[in-house]
Design a protein around this motif. Structure first.
Motif: not given
Ligand SMILES: [Zn+2]
Ligand SMILES: [Zn+2]
Length: 406
Positions: A223-235
């Motif tokens: 879940g924590l790794m997904s947070t910065f991925l969501c940021r990088a993907f433009g959420a």
């Protein structure tokens, strides 16, 4: 220690040649692992590669295997390909790692345009590997869905894994991280995390998060790794919910770009209230990523997703949902539901490597912060599993040769 039950084991001397140190699951009805120093070192067969393990990380699946006496779900999973439940043979555990190629077995490499001496991956290269082994021949494997091949076997769950000095994997599963053993771009502490990080990359990449609101349920490592991925993907707006170890996870999540971290240990009322208030326009979030595997979170997912939204499920429920209102949760809302297993072979790996190499939004340093600050020797495994079990650490790394443990 039951040295007599292992095939190929030579139980006489400490670490004689041809043997290796590793962590073995000897019996599914007893908790824990056994540290073996006399396990037969694997050698690569046709189309296989032997890798010396530099760093290997521990994940939730390993924790379940460690505590197998308590988890019927993991026992069933480990026995899935056995002719009978009594047929269990001890295996080396662990499936997330990176290392150095030590030996390449014979193979038809020239058929793939790879001339021996000019292979894509060669002796001395720094690599990781996809530890889900697919059959390569079935309908799914031949139509781009190898990751959900019905015969998929996992090294470290069904076959010998990587909590060991060396491991053997099929050549086609090896992922090059650095030619000639160059670890400068992707340090071993990150190389060891790629299998896990790949789960998060696969999940976020399957969702349509650009310009969307996203709720991540569960603030474990994935879940924590997904947070910065969501940021990088433009959420746009990111919510995160968690029921345990709130302070530390909230702090990390906020540093990683989460806008609203909600403690759901006493129920999800506050999460629902917040989403209703902030997402009143759409009456729910665009995307929910379920990454906890906890039963209440599955219910929350379908309550807070907007009509026409997406629910992506990665967390593994260890038991069936008792009651699920599919009409209200999915049908009348027009929700799209998608399950995620492993990493796409091998497009997720390519996406992941390009994200890491770009190092946008300080991705590498954030990845490292999910892991315990020091590395552990295999000999320290019981301390390590205690630290994971009592929540002191979220994720940690074993360094079998001890060179990264200084
Ligand atoms: Zn894992
Ligand atoms: Zn297949």
């Amino acid at each position: 220690m039951h040295t007599d039950v292992l095939p190929g084991a030579t139980p006489t001397k400490e670490h004689q040649s041809g043997t290796m140190k590793c962590l073995v699951k000897e019996d599914l009805h007893t908790d824990g692992f056994v540290l073996r120093t006399d396990y037969k070192e694997p050698s690569p067969g046709f189309g296989e590669v032997k890798i010396r393990v530099l760093a290997t990380s521990v994940c939730g699946t390993d924790k379940s295997i460690y505590n197998s006496a308590r988890s019927e779900g993991i026992r069933r999973e480990m026995q899935r390909y056995l002719p009978s439940p009594d047929a269990y043979k001890p295996i080396v555990v662990g499936h997330e790692f990176c290392g150095i190629v030590e030996e390449i077995g014979p193979g038809n490499y020239d058929l793939a345009g790879m001339v021996p001496g000019h292979l894509l991956v060669e002796k001395g290269d720094y690599v990781t590997a996809e530890m889900h082994l697919s059959c390569g021949h079935c309908y799914l494997c031949r139509t781009g869905s190898e990751h959900i091949c019905t015969g998929v076997k996992v090294k470290g769950v069904h076959l010998d894994g990587c909590f060991a000095e060396s491991v053997v994997v099929p050549y086609k599963n090896v992922i090059l991280l650095g030619k000639g053993g160059d670890t400068s771009e992707i340090p071993p502490r990150i190389g060891a995390l790629l299998d896990a990080f790949g789960n998060s990359v696969h999940t976020v990449a399957e969702a349509d998060v650009a310009g969307k609101s996203v709720a991540i349920l569960g603030a474990g490592p994935l879940g924590l790794m997904s947070t910065f991925l969501c940021r990088a993907f433009g959420a746009t707006r990111i919510y995160m919910s968690e029921a345990a170890d709130i302070d530390r996870r909230a702090r990390l999540a906020t540093e990683f770009g989460v806008d609203h971290f909600v403690d759901v240990s006493k129920g999800s009322g506050e999460l629902q209230k917040l989403v209703t208030k902030l997402e009143h326009n759409a009456n729910g979030v665009d995307v929910v990523l379920e990454m906890s595997g906890s039963l209440p979170a599955y219910e929350d997912a379908f309550k807070i997703v907007r009509n026409g939204g997406q629910v992506i499920l990665l967390g593994i429920a260890r038991e069936p949902l008792p009651r699920f209102d599919i009409a209200n949760g999915v049908i009348w809302k027009g929700v799209t539901v998608k399950g995620i297993f492993g990493r796409k072979m091998f497009s997720t790996w390519e996406t992941m490597l390009s994200l890491i190499r770009s190092d946008r939004l300080d991705l590498k340093s954030k990845l490292e912060r999910v892991v315990a600050p020091r590395n552990y020797r295999l000999e320290e495994f019981s301390e390590a599993f205690d630290l994971l079990g009592n929540g002191t650490e979220l994720k940690l790394i074993f360094n079998p040769d001890g060179t990264l443990c200084k």
